[in-house]
Design an enzyme around this catalytic site. Sequence first.
Site, PDB file in Angstrom:
ATOM      1  N   ASN A   1      -6.364  -6.579   4.591  1.00  0.00           N
ATOM      2  CA  ASN A   1      -4.977  -6.809   4.363  1.00  0.00           C
ATOM      3  C   ASN A   1      -5.159  -7.737   3.430  1.00  0.00           C
ATOM      4  O   ASN A   1      -6.270  -8.407   3.095  1.00  0.00           O
ATOM      5  CB  ASN A   1      -4.403  -6.762   5.661  1.00  0.00           C
ATOM      6  CG  ASN A   1      -2.673  -6.965   5.222  1.00  0.00           C
ATOM      7  OD1 ASN A   1      -2.212  -6.208   4.714  1.00  0.00           O
ATOM      8  ND2 ASN A   1      -2.070  -7.985   5.733  1.00  0.00           N
TER       9      ASN A   1
ATOM     10  N   ALA B   1       0.759  -1.297  -0.108  1.00  0.00           N
ATOM     11  CA  ALA B   1       0.057  -0.144   0.043  1.00  0.00           C
ATOM     12  C   ALA B   1       0.850   1.271   0.064  1.00  0.00           C
ATOM     13  O   ALA B   1       0.446   2.086  -0.824  1.00  0.00           O
ATOM     14  CB  ALA B   1      -0.942  -0.143   1.211  1.00  0.00           C
TER      15      ALA B   1
ATOM     16  N   ASP C   1      -3.801  -2.398   3.932  1.00  0.00           N
ATOM     17  CA  ASP C   1      -4.150  -1.631   2.881  1.00  0.00           C
ATOM     18  C   ASP C   1      -5.167  -0.434   3.151  1.00  0.00           C
ATOM     19  O   ASP C   1      -5.240   0.466   2.293  1.00  0.00           O
ATOM     20  CB  ASP C   1      -4.497  -2.560   1.745  1.00  0.00           C
ATOM     21  CG  ASP C   1      -3.463  -3.565   1.245  1.00  0.00           C
ATOM     22  OD1 ASP C   1      -3.147  -4.439   1.970  1.00  0.00           O
ATOM     23  OD2 ASP C   1      -2.781  -3.111   0.406  1.00  0.00           O
TER      24      ASP C   1
ATOM     25  N   ARG D   1      -5.808  -0.200  -9.027  1.00  0.00           N
ATOM     26  CA  ARG D   1      -6.170  -1.269  -7.864  1.00  0.00           C
ATOM     27  C   ARG D   1      -6.938  -0.334  -6.859  1.00  0.00           C
ATOM     28  O   ARG D   1      -6.699   0.825  -6.307  1.00  0.00           O
ATOM     29  CB  ARG D   1      -4.719  -1.588  -6.800  1.00  0.00           C
ATOM     30  CG  ARG D   1      -4.131  -2.327  -7.933  1.00  0.00           C
ATOM     31  CD  ARG D   1      -2.832  -2.968  -7.127  1.00  0.00           C
ATOM     32  NE  ARG D   1      -3.488  -4.316  -6.354  1.00  0.00           N
ATOM     33  CZ  ARG D   1      -2.649  -4.970  -5.477  1.00  0.00           C
ATOM     34  NH1 ARG D   1      -1.422  -4.741  -5.193  1.00  0.00           N
ATOM     35  NH2 ARG D   1      -3.265  -6.058  -5.092  1.00  0.00           N
TER      36      ARG D   1
HETATM   37  O1  MRU Z   1      -1.559  -7.145  -3.242  1.00  0.00           O
HETATM   38  P1  MRU Z   1      -0.487  -6.776  -2.566  1.00  0.00           P
HETATM   39  O2  MRU Z   1       0.879  -7.706  -2.475  1.00  0.00           O
HETATM   40  O3  MRU Z   1      -0.149  -5.343  -2.868  1.00  0.00           O
HETATM   41  O4  MRU Z   1      -0.948  -6.832  -0.902  1.00  0.00           O
HETATM   42  C1  MRU Z   1      -0.153  -6.102   0.136  1.00  0.00           C
HETATM   43  C2  MRU Z   1      -0.581  -6.397   1.514  1.00  0.00           C
HETATM   44  O5  MRU Z   1      -1.713  -6.873   1.587  1.00  0.00           O
HETATM   45  C3  MRU Z   1       0.295  -5.650   2.532  1.00  0.00           C
HETATM   46  O6  MRU Z   1       0.210  -6.386   3.626  1.00  0.00           O
HETATM   47  C4  MRU Z   1      -0.169  -4.374   2.574  1.00  0.00           C
HETATM   48  O7  MRU Z   1       0.047  -3.531   1.642  1.00  0.00           O
HETATM   49  C5  MRU Z   1       0.741  -3.814   3.650  1.00  0.00           C
HETATM   50  S1  MRU Z   1       1.797  -2.942   3.018  1.00  0.00           S
HETATM   51  C6  MRU Z   1       3.146  -2.148   4.196  1.00  0.00           C
END
Ligand code: MRU
Length: 366
Positions: free
Chosen positions: A251, A53, A241, A95
Amino acid sequence: MSEYLSDHVHLSDDGTAVIILDQTQLPNRTEYLTLRTAKQMFDAIQSLQVRGAPCIGICAAYDLYVLAQRIPDTASAEEFMSKLNEQANYLASSRPTAVNLRWALDRMLDTAKAHAADTDRLTALHSECIAIHKEDIAMCRSIAEYGLSLISDGDGILTHCNAGPLATSRYGTALGPLFLGKERGMNFHVFSDETRPLLQGARLTSYELSRGGIDVTLICDNMASIVMKNGWVQACFVGCDRVAANGDAANKIGTSGVAILAKHYGIPFYVLGPTSTIDISCATGDDIPIELRDPNEIREKFYAEPMALPEVNCYNPAFDVTDHTLISGIITEYGICRAPYTESLRAVFDRKNAGIPFETPEKGGN
Ligand code: MRU
């Protein structure tokens, strides 16, 4: 350029492109991509070449600065803003769940609006994207300090997905306390869920921890229960997220299952993230949009041959929402929020909106 931040997402030396480390190639290859067009930027975010995120937000801020350079100097303030809004909306649509993406783009748009009529409007945008990146570094550092105050030398920590340096900048969020503790001579045993279907835990978390000299054991997602039952986990640390005003936290898919298991075994479950990931406009987790991804990520991605018939239905939500009642604490750069989250998160935002800077504790603390 006034400044160059040498992280895995940054501006090119001449400032006309965004350079990213392609996270889809890790851990086997270290490859960098140069993003010049809006389509390349959109695709990099949607395909998870850049992900996590806060990192998506940082990247999008740089993206918008680069795209702003393509707008002719002769464009009026209105034309400039109209084009920039169009590009921001396009990038934001890549996204839907991680709120940092829209948050960073909106910050850039606010800056653009304030300077749209200036001859040096690009300078203001350059300063803003650098500021967003620098602030994330500082926020991660503060989160790491607060998180470290919750654990002890020798603890076992379970994490899900990847909330380390790759997903943010420098320390990371959920992994930040572990890297900081390591710097101070502490040792932790980390259990990294592999995180089906895109394997961020296997490909990225175990890579980051291992390279950082932190004791990590990779497990399949369905092994979290046994390591907890064995008494090997003293705390769960995960990223987020988007966190709603009541503390419900979106998340990576599978996170809520980890929280339910942790509750069963009496293990504290902590969510770590900067205030840029908290969306007070979402009253509860029901208001958080959940990204649905390509079913083939389940059927065939990473397998030598498909593991399901093409006609088999797949449901592939990229995130789930952990109910606030399962969360022992939400750690932001301002400190550790406890239930009731509607009050503790509001108090953090009151301080933030009043312009009160967060203070990184010297050593742990809350
Ligand atoms: O789909 P992604 O890989 O972007 O998902 C990321 C996550 O779920 C992380 O745990 C989240 O973004 C936290 S980032 C510090």
